[in-house]
Scaffold this active site. Sequence first.
Site, PDB file in Angstrom:
ATOM      1  N   ASP A  44      36.059   4.605  38.295  1.00 32.03           N
ATOM      2  CA  ASP A  44      36.582   5.879  37.797  1.00 32.03           C
ATOM      3  C   ASP A  44      36.157   7.019  38.712  1.00 32.03           C
ATOM      4  O   ASP A  44      35.159   6.919  39.422  1.00 32.03           O
ATOM      5  CB  ASP A  44      35.983   6.166  36.408  1.00 32.03           C
ATOM      6  CG  ASP A  44      36.560   5.268  35.345  1.00 32.03           C
ATOM      7  OD1 ASP A  44      37.524   4.555  35.644  1.00 32.03           O
ATOM      8  OD2 ASP A  44      36.032   5.295  34.223  1.00 32.03           O
ATOM      9  N   LYS A  66      41.442   8.231  36.537  1.00 27.83           N
ATOM     10  CA  LYS A  66      42.463   8.907  35.723  1.00 27.83           C
ATOM     11  C   LYS A  66      41.818  10.184  35.235  1.00 27.83           C
ATOM     12  O   LYS A  66      40.852  10.130  34.485  1.00 27.83           O
ATOM     13  CB  LYS A  66      42.855   8.050  34.522  1.00 27.83           C
ATOM     14  CG  LYS A  66      43.760   6.929  34.879  1.00 27.83           C
ATOM     15  CD  LYS A  66      44.430   6.381  33.646  1.00 27.83           C
ATOM     16  CE  LYS A  66      43.958   4.985  33.335  1.00 27.83           C
ATOM     17  NZ  LYS A  66      42.687   4.827  32.774  1.00 27.83           N
ATOM     18  N   MET A 181      36.097  15.195  26.213  1.00 23.91           N
ATOM     19  CA  MET A 181      37.392  15.677  26.727  1.00 23.91           C
ATOM     20  C   MET A 181      37.917  16.843  25.897  1.00 23.91           C
ATOM     21  O   MET A 181      39.093  16.889  25.535  1.00 23.91           O
ATOM     22  CB  MET A 181      38.414  14.522  26.726  1.00 23.91           C
ATOM     23  CG  MET A 181      38.001  13.380  27.625  1.00 23.91           C
ATOM     24  SD  MET A 181      39.000  11.908  27.428  1.00 23.91           S
ATOM     25  CE  MET A 181      38.319  11.208  25.942  1.00 23.91           C
TER      26      MET A 181
HETATM   27  C1  LIG Z   1      37.386   9.252  29.727  1.00 20.03           C
HETATM   28  S1  LIG Z   1      35.951   9.866  28.924  1.00 20.03           S
HETATM   29  C2  LIG Z   1      34.830   8.565  29.283  1.00 20.03           C
HETATM   30  C3  LIG Z   1      33.600   8.597  28.421  1.00 20.03           C
HETATM   31  C4  LIG Z   1      32.578   7.579  28.864  1.00 20.03           C
HETATM   32  N1  LIG Z   1      33.084   6.231  28.677  1.00 20.03           N
HETATM   33  C5  LIG Z   1      31.241   7.742  28.130  1.00 20.03           C
HETATM   34  O1  LIG Z   1      30.884   6.842  27.354  1.00 20.03           O
HETATM   35  O2  LIG Z   1      30.567   8.731  28.359  1.00 20.03           O
HETATM   36  C6  LIG Z   1      35.454  11.142  30.033  1.00 20.03           C
HETATM   37  C7  LIG Z   1      34.813  12.305  29.297  1.00 20.03           C
HETATM   38  O3  LIG Z   1      33.473  11.994  28.954  1.00 20.03           O
HETATM   39  C8  LIG Z   1      32.673  13.149  29.005  1.00 20.03           C
HETATM   40  N2  LIG Z   1      31.649  12.966  30.030  1.00 20.03           N
HETATM   41  C9  LIG Z   1      31.451  11.887  30.806  1.00 20.03           C
HETATM   42  N3  LIG Z   1      30.369  12.050  31.591  1.00 20.03           N
HETATM   43  C10 LIG Z   1      29.870  13.257  31.307  1.00 20.03           C
HETATM   44  C11 LIG Z   1      28.755  14.004  31.788  1.00 20.03           C
HETATM   45  N4  LIG Z   1      27.927  13.498  32.710  1.00 20.03           N
HETATM   46  N5  LIG Z   1      28.542  15.247  31.264  1.00 20.03           N
HETATM   47  C12 LIG Z   1      29.358  15.753  30.314  1.00 20.03           C
HETATM   48  N6  LIG Z   1      30.430  15.085  29.816  1.00 20.03           N
HETATM   49  C13 LIG Z   1      30.678  13.856  30.307  1.00 20.03           C
HETATM   50  C14 LIG Z   1      33.618  14.312  29.348  1.00 20.03           C
HETATM   51  O4  LIG Z   1      34.104  14.855  28.137  1.00 20.03           O
HETATM   52  C15 LIG Z   1      34.710  13.573  30.091  1.00 20.03           C
HETATM   53  O5  LIG Z   1      35.925  14.309  30.089  1.00 20.03           O
END
Ligand SMILES: C[S@@+](CC[C@H](N)C(=O)[O-])C[C@H]1O[C@@H](n2cnc3c(N)ncnc32)[C@H](O)[C@@H]1O
Length: 267
Positions: A44, A66, A181
């Site tokens: 990703d 994505k 998100m």
């Molecule tokens: C497609 S989702 C994937 C989530 C991921 N599988 C998880 O468990 O954290 C992506 C979203 O996760 C959140 N996200 C992921 N990493 C982050 C980080 N280091 N800090 C803040 N938000 C994060 C944000 O909202 C981002 O738009």
Amino acid sequence: MHIAPRKPAEAGRITLIGAGPGDPELMTLKALRLLASADDVLHDDLVPPEILALAPKTARLIPVGKRGHRPSCRQEDINALMAALAREGRHVVRLKSGDPALFGRAGEEIAAAADAGVPVEIVPGITAGFALAAALGVSLTHRASAHSVRLVTGHGREGALPQDLDWRGLADPATTLLVYMAGRTAGHLAERLIGCGLPPDTPVVVAEAVSRAGQVLRGLTLAALAGEGSVASEHPLMLGIGEVFRDCPALAASHPSCARSQAPIAA
Ligand SMILES: C[S@@+](CC[C@H](N)C(=O)[O-])C[C@H]1O[C@@H](n2cnc3c(N)ncnc32)[C@H](O)[C@@H]1O
């Protein structure tokens, strides 16, 4: 003439690995061990270069990110590529941010692997919301104020706030919300929660780049978030909402009440 029997091709496989929120030290030992045996790494956008550097030098790194509202790889193409590579006998690692089973379309990838007859294994990772709690030094549950935690998406199919969420349940003042998100829909989300009965002074944390360089944690109230509308960032961004974020140490260090501080605080 003796014809030596053909050696059967070594079986390929797919491993869905959770890379965690960004800090490589938050990866599991199992994630590191299996990443080290990858032939191909489909990753990703949110997986940082420091983690990609942990893949073997011989592995092919294939970006299949994505990102909302930007050109993206089609999920069907990712599924097909993973299956095709595994059928060639390769160990395909699908490296996803956070935990692979949360908001990462892992269900579709697992189903596609099963359809292709390819074995698939899942290695959990630390989800961004749990890393947020650690960064703030708070517990997501509390015997006095939070008896459940809900992980929610703020991004529906068309990019708007999902309408079919259980709004009354989400507006329970004794529930901690971790909203992924939610940058664009933050204001609508806050308005909707207030409309469903969540007190306007409920603490909110806007968290950017949790556990990464550039981490920013900002405390405000639900009413203030409703007033702000959308919150934009070039980094991944999520929201924590609930009483457990009131007066939390990492925000209170600079501000007397995290529920009322408006200024960004670089961690
Ligand atoms: C497609 S989702 C994937 C989530 C991921 N599988 C998880 O468990 O954290 C992506 C979203 O996760 C959140 N996200 C992921 N990493 C982050 C980080 N280091 N800090 C803040 N938000 C994060 C944000 O909202 C981002 O738009």
